[in-house]
Design a protein around this motif. Structure first.
Motif, PDB file in Angstrom:
ATOM      1  N   UNK A 104      34.353  27.414  24.000  1.00  0.00           N
ATOM      2  CA  UNK A 104      35.591  28.175  24.698  1.00  0.00           C
ATOM      3  C   UNK A 104      36.671  27.153  25.215  1.00  0.00           C
ATOM      4  N   UNK A 105      37.849  27.869  25.074  1.00  0.00           N
ATOM      5  CA  UNK A 105      39.030  26.837  25.621  1.00  0.00           C
ATOM      6  C   UNK A 105      39.784  27.325  26.654  1.00  0.00           C
ATOM      7  N   UNK A 106      39.141  28.355  27.295  1.00  0.00           N
ATOM      8  CA  UNK A 106      39.655  28.537  28.666  1.00  0.00           C
ATOM      9  C   UNK A 106      38.945  29.776  29.059  1.00  0.00           C
ATOM     10  N   UNK A 107      38.771  30.162  30.257  1.00  0.00           N
ATOM     11  CA  UNK A 107      37.991  31.212  30.949  1.00  0.00           C
ATOM     12  C   UNK A 107      38.750  32.180  32.175  1.00  0.00           C
ATOM     13  N   UNK A 108      38.656  33.100  31.808  1.00  0.00           N
ATOM     14  CA  UNK A 108      39.392  34.296  32.798  1.00  0.00           C
ATOM     15  C   UNK A 108      38.419  35.360  33.311  1.00  0.00           C
ATOM     16  N   UNK A 109      38.762  36.101  34.218  1.00  0.00           N
ATOM     17  CA  UNK A 109      38.374  37.220  34.559  1.00  0.00           C
ATOM     18  C   UNK A 109      38.809  38.455  34.078  1.00  0.00           C
ATOM     19  N   UNK A 110      38.341  39.600  33.718  1.00  0.00           N
ATOM     20  CA  UNK A 110      38.935  40.876  33.287  1.00  0.00           C
ATOM     21  C   UNK A 110      38.744  42.234  34.155  1.00  0.00           C
TER      22      UNK A 110
END
Ligand code: SAH
Length: 236
Positions: A104-110
């Protein structure tokens, strides 16, 4: 790096490398929380695996259990780095394949749709950073990188897809950003290692695809995690 701590949701995802390293369970370490702790020494460093735990006969997947596990792991074990490893959905249109493993290079919520000014929107999406050495490690190990996108459901509703697409999400899971959020509070670096069980845009029923490919995805995950552990325990 003296202590590496994995946070993993499902027993099936962690079992192959718990067995590989002959890790021992430290029983009731997190009592009364459901999280489970495993420990081993690898290349002179401490390797921990914290599982979210089980309730009513099934693994505790999702953000709540992952947040509890990560918070407890950081407070009780004080790791130098946290690794959130597990399975994910990915996108055929991005060229992803079943059982392919990504860093992973970043983490977000969708699935956090909070109206308001930009500060609310920004907080909802998350966009947590990863360990600064992630890209280099992925390059050395020959792995692709991608943006982890987290929600509370296995399926994907049109409103989820819209947020995923407009924010560049690539690796759909149910824990990643929650683990990243807790790590960000403590300034503990995080690495994501995610293996693809299903392609969200394949047209197939997600749970069927997930179930069919779980074993293969967990096996490729074990192989990559051995390389990741080797890389991290041997670096200074
Ligand atoms: N009922 C299932 C539970 C799996 S939930 C079972 O019998 O095993 C899915 C788990 O895999 C979550 O921990 C999540 O992080 C991951 N996952 C795999 N594919 C996913 C997808 N397409 N969307 C969301 N999470 C996914």
């Amino acid at each position: 790096m003296n202590r590496i701590c994995y946070v993993v949701a499902m027993v099936a995802e962690a079992q192959p490398f718990i067995e590989h390293y002959g890790m021992k369970e430290v029983k009731d370490f997190f009592h009364p929380l459901p999280c489970m702790l495993y420990e081993a020494e690898v290349n002179g460093k401490t390797l921990n695996v914290v599982l979210n735990g089980r309730q009513n006969g099934s693994d505790l997947v999702g953000c709540e259990a992952a947040s509890v596990a990560t918070l407890s792991a950081i407070q009780r074990l004080n790791p130098d780095i946290v690794i959130n490893s597990g399975t994910c959905g990915a996108f055929d249109c991005n060229g992803a394949e079943i059982a392919q493993v990504f860093i992973g290079n970043k983490a977000m919520f969708h699935d956090r749709r909070v109206p308001g000014d930009d500060a609310w929107g920004t907080q909802s999406i998350g966009n947590y950073s990863v360990w600064e050495g992630s890209a280099k490690m992925a390059e050395v190990l020959g792995l692709k990188t991608g943006k982890v996108t987290t929600g509370s459901s296995l399926d994907m509703q049109p409103c989820d897809l819209e947020i995923i697409k407009s924010n560049g999400g690539e690796l759909k899971d149910m824990e990643g950003a929650a683990v990243g959020f807790v790590c960000s509070l403590f300034n503990v670096p995080i690495v994501y290692v995610k293996s693809v069980t299903d392609l969200c845009d394949s047209g197939a029923e997600t749970f069927e695809e997930f179930s069919k490919n779980l074993k293969a995805a967990c096996e490729s995950l074990r192989i990559v995690n051995e390389k990741v552990i080797d890389y991290l325990t041997k670096m200074e």
